[in-house]
Write an enzyme that holds these catalytic residues in place. Structure first.
Site, PDB file in Angstrom:
ATOM      1  N   CYS A 260       0.804  -1.237   0.000  1.00  0.00           N
ATOM      2  CA  CYS A 260       0.000   0.000   0.000  1.00  0.00           C
ATOM      3  C   CYS A 260       0.831   1.280   0.000  1.00  0.00           C
ATOM      4  CB  CYS A 260      -0.920  -0.003   1.224  1.00  0.00           C
ATOM      5  SG  CYS A 260      -2.101  -1.350   1.207  1.00  0.00           S
TER       6      CYS A 260
HETATM    7  N1  NAD Z   1      -2.964  -5.708   2.040  1.00  0.00           N
HETATM    8  C1  NAD Z   1      -3.471  -4.682   2.690  1.00  0.00           C
HETATM    9  O1  NAD Z   1      -3.230  -4.519   3.889  1.00  0.00           O
HETATM   10  C2  NAD Z   1      -4.404  -3.686   1.985  1.00  0.00           C
HETATM   11  C3  NAD Z   1      -5.066  -2.724   2.762  1.00  0.00           C
HETATM   12  C4  NAD Z   1      -5.946  -1.839   2.151  1.00  0.00           C
HETATM   13  C5  NAD Z   1      -6.137  -1.898   0.773  1.00  0.00           C
HETATM   14  N2  NAD Z   1      -5.459  -2.819   0.016  1.00  0.00           N
HETATM   15  C6  NAD Z   1      -5.736  -2.837  -1.408  1.00  0.00           C
HETATM   16  O2  NAD Z   1      -6.570  -3.970  -1.693  1.00  0.00           O
HETATM   17  C7  NAD Z   1      -6.259  -4.492  -2.991  1.00  0.00           C
HETATM   18  C8  NAD Z   1      -5.907  -5.962  -2.889  1.00  0.00           C
HETATM   19  O3  NAD Z   1      -4.737  -6.090  -2.081  1.00  0.00           O
HETATM   20  P1  NAD Z   1      -4.307  -7.450  -1.401  1.00  0.00           P
HETATM   21  O4  NAD Z   1      -3.229  -7.110  -0.433  1.00  0.00           O
HETATM   22  O5  NAD Z   1      -5.498  -8.206  -0.934  1.00  0.00           O
HETATM   23  O6  NAD Z   1      -3.682  -8.211  -2.667  1.00  0.00           O
HETATM   24  P2  NAD Z   1      -3.306  -9.768  -2.770  1.00  0.00           P
HETATM   25  O7  NAD Z   1      -2.262  -9.868  -3.823  1.00  0.00           O
HETATM   26  O8  NAD Z   1      -3.077 -10.322  -1.410  1.00  0.00           O
HETATM   27  O9  NAD Z   1      -4.641 -10.450  -3.290  1.00  0.00           O
HETATM   28  C9  NAD Z   1      -5.176 -10.233  -4.547  1.00  0.00           C
HETATM   29  C10 NAD Z   1      -5.854 -11.515  -5.010  1.00  0.00           C
HETATM   30  O10 NAD Z   1      -6.458 -11.246  -6.272  1.00  0.00           O
HETATM   31  C11 NAD Z   1      -6.253 -12.361  -7.122  1.00  0.00           C
HETATM   32  N3  NAD Z   1      -6.397 -11.898  -8.486  1.00  0.00           N
HETATM   33  C12 NAD Z   1      -5.510 -11.248  -9.271  1.00  0.00           C
HETATM   34  N4  NAD Z   1      -6.067 -10.967 -10.461  1.00  0.00           N
HETATM   35  C13 NAD Z   1      -7.330 -11.426 -10.417  1.00  0.00           C
HETATM   36  C14 NAD Z   1      -8.405 -11.420 -11.350  1.00  0.00           C
HETATM   37  N5  NAD Z   1      -8.288 -10.868 -12.557  1.00  0.00           N
HETATM   38  N6  NAD Z   1      -9.554 -12.009 -10.965  1.00  0.00           N
HETATM   39  C15 NAD Z   1      -9.675 -12.558  -9.747  1.00  0.00           C
HETATM   40  N7  NAD Z   1      -8.708 -12.586  -8.831  1.00  0.00           N
HETATM   41  C16 NAD Z   1      -7.541 -12.020  -9.165  1.00  0.00           C
HETATM   42  C17 NAD Z   1      -4.890 -12.871  -6.754  1.00  0.00           C
HETATM   43  O11 NAD Z   1      -4.728 -14.230  -7.130  1.00  0.00           O
HETATM   44  C18 NAD Z   1      -4.903 -12.678  -5.218  1.00  0.00           C
HETATM   45  O12 NAD Z   1      -5.408 -13.828  -4.566  1.00  0.00           O
HETATM   46  C19 NAD Z   1      -5.150  -3.603  -3.535  1.00  0.00           C
HETATM   47  O13 NAD Z   1      -5.718  -2.583  -4.296  1.00  0.00           O
HETATM   48  C20 NAD Z   1      -4.528  -3.011  -2.279  1.00  0.00           C
HETATM   49  O14 NAD Z   1      -3.890  -1.784  -2.545  1.00  0.00           O
HETATM   50  C21 NAD Z   1      -4.618  -3.724   0.602  1.00  0.00           C
END
Ligand code: NAD
Length: 428
Positions: A260
């Site tokens: 992030c």
């Molecule tokens: N990790 C955090 O603490 C956090 C906090 C707030 C916001 N975010 C935001 O949330 C979003 C997701 O982050 P995350 O940390 O969960 O990412 P992550 O990489 O842990 O998870 C994303 C998931 O999406 C899947 N994926 C990728 N492309 C896909 C598609 N086309 N269709 C379906 N699934 C798909 C991946 O296989 C993975 O399991 C980002 O925008 C991030 O900036 C993350």
């Protein structure tokens, strides 16, 4: 009610469990078949998410996972939690959002609600995502289906904050979209914070993350200045934070990490250019924070020098690969930069992390894949000339560390309360 959550990662998986616990049937959709298989079997692949809690929802029939996006036709709402990284030119890569939009659009039911949760620049939901959803479904947002944005607020591995207690900001494409989204989240979250548009909700999330990035840069800069003056930044922050108003402590470190804070501010930088605006605070914070690993290496050089040693040929261990304490998430971790910089200078490098036993293959650091954490014992640690504490995991016994190694560069003040020898610990 049955909903789909797309992207079962650090955000989508806990959100799925939160809805399932709130008596909502959740269909988790992901393109990663291995993750889907594990989750369907009740096995969590994220350390701080309990497999037992997941298995309970699977057995109760409230959580199922699939790679089949046509099952979107079974649900009343779809929440999108897919990655939003930067590309190699450090520009926003919203391709995961658009790909998801294209996959779900043909199966979207009339009247369904689509909510984007991925962090992104203002305009993504009502321009980019809306356009792929409308062209793929032949329906109109706000008329035939509903559209909203609600940013995720997640503090991984923080046991003091429950997902249900974190207020949820929600913005709708139309007032009716907003009402639908408020009703959806009201099932799982106690406090909903409605705002006037998707763009305000997108901008609010960026403000939260830019605020962190800028304030971390501020203390990182002060750390360097105060160190030159012989003043300990950690003691300064301890003193300043006794002020009961108008101050919030931020702590220095070896650089930004995670999915992030190092990334999201640059989503705004890119979008602001479209409006001929410069994001000077963001750029400056980025410069200061990305300079931190080099500062830590310079301190390591000083520490070794004091022992008549050079980096070249020294055995150096990075303690902590994860970007923050007590998690197994090493995405964007500054520890990788430290490993690179030290190796370039001729050091023999290794790492220890109780939560990352082996480095997985990644796009950013393919050549480190397969490297294993050293084991935690006197014999393996006593071979190192220097240990750099990059992450202050609570599970680490810092007294043993001080007993085993002659020289420690501490970027997290992890050894503050540990008795050490004069000249043994160098804060950085
Ligand atoms: N990790 C955090 O603490 C956090 C906090 C707030 C916001 N975010 C935001 O949330 C979003 C997701 O982050 P995350 O940390 O969960 O990412 P992550 O990489 O842990 O998870 C994303 C998931 O999406 C899947 N994926 C990728 N492309 C896909 C598609 N086309 N269709 C379906 N699934 C798909 C991946 O296989 C993975 O399991 C980002 O925008 C991030 O900036 C993350």
């Amino acid at each position: 009610m049955k909903i789909a959550i797309v992207g079962l990662g650090y955000v989508g998986l806990p959100l799925s469990l939160q809805f399932a616990r709130s008596n909502t049937h959740v269909l988790g959709l992901d393109i990663d078949a291995a993750k889907v298989d594990a989750l369907k079997a009740g096995r969590s692949y994220i350390r701080h998410i309990d497999s037992a809690a997941l298995a309970e929802q699977v057995h109760a029939g409230r959580f199922d996972a699939s790679t089949d996006f046509s099952r979107v036709k079974e649900v009343e709402a779809v929440i999108i939690c897919v990655p939003t990284p930067l590309n190699k030119n450090r520009e926003p890569d919203i391709s995961y959002i658009l790909k998801t939009g294209r996959s779900i659009a043909p199966h979207l039911q009339k009247g369904a609600l689509v909510v984007l949760e991925s962090t992104t620049y203002p305009g993504t939901t009502d321009e980019d995502l809306r356009s792929v959803l409308e062209s793929g479904s032949g329906m109109k947002a706000g008329a035939d289906f509903h559209l909203a944005y609600s940013p995720e607020r997640e503090d991984p591995a923080n046991p003091d904050i429950k997902a249900a207690d974190i207020p949820k900001v929600v913005g709708g494409y139309t007032p009716v979209c907003l009402e639908r989204a408020k009703t959806l989240y009201g099932r799982a979250v106690k406090t909903i914070v409605p705002v006037s548009s998707c763009r305000v909700a997108e901008a609010a999330k960026l403000l939260e993350n830019i605020f962190r990035s800028v304030n971390i840069a501020l203390v990182n800069e002060l750390k360097v200045i105060y160190q030159a003056m012989g003043i300990d930044i950690w003691e300064v922050i301890q003193a300043a934070k006794t002020k009961p108003f108008g101050f919030m402590p931020f702590y220095p470190g070896p650089g930004l990490g995670g999915h992030c804070i190092p990334i999201d501010p640059f989503y705004l930088t890119w979008k602001a250019r479209e409006y001929s605006q410069n994001t000077r605070f963001i750029e400056l914070a980025g410069q200061i924070n990305t300079a931190m690993p080099q500062y830590v290496v310079n301190r390591a050089v000083e520490a070794l020098n004091a022992r008549r040693k050079s980096v070249n040929g020294s055995q150096i261990l990075i303690l902590g690969l994860a970007y923050k304490p007590n998690v197994d998430d090493e995405r964007e971790s500054p520890s990788y930069v430290l490993l690179e910089l030290l190796k370039e200078r001729g050091a023999d490098v290794a790492y220890y992390d109780p939560y990352v036993p082996v480095i997985r293959p990644t796009r950013e650091h393919p050549h480190w894949a397969g490297l294993r954490s050293v084991s935690w014992d006197r014999q393996s640690f006593s071979q190192f000339d220097l240990v750099i504490v990059a992450t202050n995991h609570q599970a680490v016994n810092y007294q043993e560390l001080a007993d085993w190694v002659p020289c420690i560069v501490d970027t997290r003040n992890a050894l503050e309360a540990i008795p050490t020898h004069p000249g043994q610990v160098w804060k950085a």
